[in-house]
Design a protein around this motif. Structure first.
Motif, mmCIF file in Angstrom:
data_model
loop_
_atom_site.group_PDB
_atom_site.id
_atom_site.type_symbol
_atom_site.label_atom_id
_atom_site.label_comp_id
_atom_site.label_asym_id
_atom_site.label_seq_id
_atom_site.Cartn_x
_atom_site.Cartn_y
_atom_site.Cartn_z
ATOM 1 N N VAL A 282 4.495 -6.832 0.040
ATOM 2 C CA VAL A 282 3.107 -6.383 -0.053
ATOM 3 C C VAL A 282 3.087 -4.897 -0.382
ATOM 4 O O VAL A 282 3.772 -4.099 0.262
ATOM 5 N N MET A 283 2.309 -4.567 -1.390
ATOM 6 C CA MET A 283 2.104 -3.170 -1.759
ATOM 7 C C MET A 283 0.677 -2.794 -1.402
ATOM 8 O O MET A 283 -0.271 -3.532 -1.697
ATOM 9 N N VAL A 284 0.514 -1.661 -0.733
ATOM 10 C CA VAL A 284 -0.806 -1.138 -0.404
ATOM 11 C C VAL A 284 -1.054 0.074 -1.295
ATOM 12 O O VAL A 284 -0.269 1.024 -1.303
ATOM 13 N N VAL A 285 -2.145 0.014 -2.048
ATOM 14 C CA VAL A 285 -2.485 1.082 -2.989
ATOM 15 C C VAL A 285 -3.781 1.736 -2.537
ATOM 16 O O VAL A 285 -4.802 1.048 -2.336
ATOM 17 N N ALA A 286 -3.760 3.051 -2.343
ATOM 18 C CA ALA A 286 -4.957 3.810 -1.994
ATOM 19 C C ALA A 286 -5.540 4.396 -3.274
ATOM 20 O O ALA A 286 -4.879 5.156 -3.986
ATOM 21 N N LEU A 287 -6.799 4.024 -3.561
ATOM 22 C CA LEU A 287 -7.470 4.451 -4.779
ATOM 23 C C LEU A 287 -8.660 5.355 -4.459
ATOM 24 O O LEU A 287 -9.232 5.285 -3.371
ATOM 25 N N LEU A 330 -1.560 -5.731 -2.887
ATOM 26 C CA LEU A 330 -0.995 -6.588 -3.931
ATOM 27 C C LEU A 330 0.143 -7.348 -3.259
ATOM 28 O O LEU A 330 1.145 -6.747 -2.881
ATOM 29 N N GLY A 331 -0.035 -8.658 -3.068
ATOM 30 C CA GLY A 331 0.896 -9.394 -2.217
ATOM 31 C C GLY A 331 1.519 -10.589 -2.894
ATOM 32 O O GLY A 331 0.950 -11.182 -3.816
ATOM 33 N N ASP A 344 12.424 -0.336 -5.323
ATOM 34 C CA ASP A 344 11.752 0.681 -4.523
ATOM 35 C C ASP A 344 10.270 0.695 -4.898
ATOM 36 O O ASP A 344 9.810 -0.044 -5.778
ATOM 37 N N THR A 345 9.494 1.534 -4.228
ATOM 38 C CA THR A 345 8.046 1.542 -4.419
ATOM 39 C C THR A 345 7.666 1.847 -5.861
ATOM 40 O O THR A 345 6.813 1.168 -6.456
ATOM 41 N N GLU A 346 8.299 2.846 -6.445
ATOM 42 C CA GLU A 346 7.946 3.245 -7.813
ATOM 43 C C GLU A 346 8.245 2.131 -8.818
ATOM 44 O O GLU A 346 7.427 1.839 -9.698
ATOM 45 N N ALA A 347 9.392 1.487 -8.664
ATOM 46 C CA ALA A 347 9.779 0.443 -9.614
ATOM 47 C C ALA A 347 8.853 -0.766 -9.532
ATOM 48 O O ALA A 347 8.453 -1.329 -10.563
ATOM 49 N N LEU A 348 8.474 -1.172 -8.308
ATOM 50 C CA LEU A 348 7.620 -2.342 -8.186
ATOM 51 C C LEU A 348 6.181 -2.024 -8.596
ATOM 52 O O LEU A 348 5.499 -2.877 -9.185
ATOM 53 N N PHE A 349 5.715 -0.813 -8.331
ATOM 54 C CA PHE A 349 4.365 -0.453 -8.751
ATOM 55 C C PHE A 349 4.260 -0.460 -10.277
ATOM 56 O O PHE A 349 3.219 -0.824 -10.839
ATOM 57 N N ASN A 370 -2.133 7.132 -3.267
ATOM 58 C CA ASN A 370 -0.846 6.883 -2.607
ATOM 59 C C ASN A 370 -0.508 5.401 -2.741
ATOM 60 O O ASN A 370 -1.391 4.575 -2.977
ATOM 61 N N VAL A 371 0.775 5.098 -2.582
ATOM 62 C CA VAL A 371 1.255 3.717 -2.654
ATOM 63 C C VAL A 371 2.302 3.530 -1.569
ATOM 64 O O VAL A 371 3.174 4.395 -1.366
ATOM 65 N N TRP A 372 2.223 2.390 -0.843
ATOM 66 C CA TRP A 372 3.209 2.049 0.180
ATOM 67 C C TRP A 372 3.729 0.645 -0.103
ATOM 68 O O TRP A 372 2.979 -0.223 -0.566
ATOM 69 N N LEU A 373 4.985 0.401 0.220
ATOM 70 C CA LEU A 373 5.595 -0.902 -0.022
ATOM 71 C C LEU A 373 6.201 -1.431 1.271
ATOM 72 O O LEU A 373 6.933 -0.712 1.968
ATOM 73 N N PHE A 374 5.903 -2.694 1.595
ATOM 74 C CA PHE A 374 6.419 -3.326 2.804
ATOM 75 C C PHE A 374 7.046 -4.672 2.446
ATOM 76 O O PHE A 374 6.531 -5.410 1.602
ATOM 77 N N LYS A 375 8.164 -4.965 3.111
ATOM 78 C CA LYS A 375 8.923 -6.179 2.808
ATOM 79 C C LYS A 375 9.321 -6.872 4.104
ATOM 80 O O LYS A 375 9.646 -6.222 5.096
ATOM 81 N N ALA A 376 9.298 -8.200 4.077
ATOM 82 C CA ALA A 376 9.780 -9.009 5.200
ATOM 83 C C ALA A 376 10.448 -10.243 4.606
ATOM 84 O O ALA A 376 9.789 -11.026 3.915
ATOM 85 N N ARG A 377 11.718 -10.414 4.872
ATOM 86 C CA ARG A 377 12.439 -11.538 4.268
ATOM 87 C C ARG A 377 12.139 -12.854 4.980
ATOM 88 O O ARG A 377 12.504 -13.922 4.478
#
Length: 447
Positions: A282-287, A330-331, A344-349, A370-377
């Motif tokens: 899941v990527m969290v994007v602040a706009l 974005l999930g 990483d965050t930049e590559a996935l964004f 800002n952009v944050w990236l979270f992962k859970a396998r």
């Protein structure tokens, strides 16, 4: 009685609270620096509220978590709203629900991806799942894909159910049983619930209530090994040392249990390892500006988009709680070895950003704050046909060791309400086993 609980998600926290209230000496170990598990949140410096790493809400029928909130004095901080859920089709988002059943039905009838007769058939089929049956054990004997094609029709399956199954379960889409689809529609409500301060505020309140009841909670303390001692107690080892307990509740993913408890019988370990699941990214994007026209949730077809869903959180919760930021999730659910888990965050964004222009033609990269990236396998268990017969027992073959994971909330889908229900179920089970053992010991007459 001394009990160790491994995992500070809602199952572990609820069990800790209930056990401590009954006089059990509880020590909870959580590897992360916070409690809440997959419902935990994060907070930018200029926000008043944290927001979840992975998007969350509850339904009006989620009675377990609502009752627990009332019990710990947090009930007044639960509120419900009617955000709009939509399906992306032919270049735009089409609302598929509403504030009441009639409005939702009308929106389904307006959805142009299917001719009117197919839309009627689709609506009647979903109404049957939601209102017409509770016999999920019969439903788990067939796949959701098989039933949808036969009952809802080929067009409805191709346009609505197949994208849902493939987006949620990837290569396992054709294996998922109908009970999962039943539970998904059975549990849904037209209004969605949230907590003042987010789910993190509720997790923190529950942890505080457990502490008041007598529990000890250690964060930043992953458990590395558990072992049954000759006298029947359990050694729990962390990087900071080890301690002995009478019982252990492992409220952890299956892979973690296999790693930390190698002494479990091979047959049980094989049973645990056979559980299939997907991870979540899941990527969290602040706009600076809103992205969609007041849409909360947009279901996407992964044959067309690089993600499963777009969730504009601040079309549900006011952006004033987040310093004016407009927050967009974005999930996606992916197999645990998918290459995106290494991005990483930049590559996935860079992969995801191209889709943002499709939701709003005025979107510009300078909107991004800002952009944050979270992962859970481990995020989404896969329930195949006959799944109930293959779930490992909560009571493991080693006396005093209990295992509770998201697979154990079946037939319900993963969610905080069912994590709470599972935590209370396991706490009750442990208390019952303890009383039974004490009664048995009291009845033994020494030679």
């Amino acid at each position: 009685m001394q009990i160790a609980i491994l995992g500070g998600g809602f199952t572990g926290l609820t069990a800790a609270y209930d056990l401590a209230r009954h006089g059990v000496e509880v020590t909870l170990f959580e590897g992360a620096p916070y409690v809440g598990g997959l419902a935990a949140g994060f907070k930018a410096p200029h926000w008043d509220w944290p927001v979840e790493h992975f998007y969350h809400h509850i339904f009006e029928g989620d009675t377990d978590i609502r009752a627990l909130a009332d019990e710990i004095g947090f009930g007044k901080k639960v509120f419900f709203r009617n955000p709009i859920t939509a399906q992306w089709y032919n270049g735009r988002a089409w609302p598929l629900d509403g504030g009441n059943p009639l409005e939702a039905a009308l929106n389904v009838l307006r959805f142009p991806a299917m001719p009117l007769p197919d839309r009627l058939r689709y609506g009647l089929g979903l109404a049957y799942l939601k209102y017409g049956t509770n016999d999920w054990r019969a439903l788990e004997q067939m796949t959701a894909a098989e039933w949808a094609q036969r009952v809802l029709g080929r067009r409805a399956y191709e346009q609505a159910i197949k994208p849902l199954l493939e987006g949620k379960f990837g290569p396992y889409a054709a294996e998922v049983n109908l009970a999962w689809l039943w539970a998904r529609f059975k549990a849904r409500s037209f209004r969605l619930g949230y907590f003042e301060g987010g789910f993190q505020a509720f997790a923190n309140a529950l942890a505080d209530a457990a502490r008041v009841a007598g529990a000890t909670i250690h964060t930043n303390t992953p458990v590395t090994h558990i072992q049954r001692l000759p006298e029947g107690r359990w050694r729990v080892r962390t990087a900071g040392g080890e301690a002995a307990f009478d019982r252990v509740l492992a409220a952890v993913p299956p892979s973690v249990l296999v790693h930390i408890a190698p002494d479990l019988p091979s047959a049980y370990l094989a049973h645990v390892q056979a559980l299939k699941s997907l991870g979540a990214i899941v990527m969290v994007v602040a706009l600076q500006h809103p992205l969609t026209p007041n849409l909360y949730w947009v279901n996407l077809d992964k044959r067309e988009f690089p993600m499963l869903a777009l969730v504009e959180h601040t079309n549900y919760i006011e952006p004033t709680h987040y310093g004016g930021d407009h927050l967009v999730y974005l999930g996606d659910y992916l197999v645990p070895d998918h290459p995106y888990f290494e991005y990483d965050t930049e590559a996935l964004f860079e992969v995801y950003e191209a889709a943002l222009y499709r939701f709003n033609r005025e979107y510009s990269p300078d909107w991004v704050r800002n952009v944050w990236l979270f992962k859970a396998r481990y995020a989404q268990p896969v329930p195949p046909v006959g799944h109930s017969a293959h779930i490992p027992s909560i009571r493991t073959p080693l006396e005093g060791l209990y295992f509770a994971s998201m697979s154990h909330v079946y037939p319900w889908d993963r969610g905080t309400n069912y994590a709470v229900r599972l935590g209370r179920q396991v706490a009750h089970m442990i208390l019952g086993d303890t009383m039974e053992n004490r009664q048995h010991s009291a009845n033994v007459v020494p030679l």
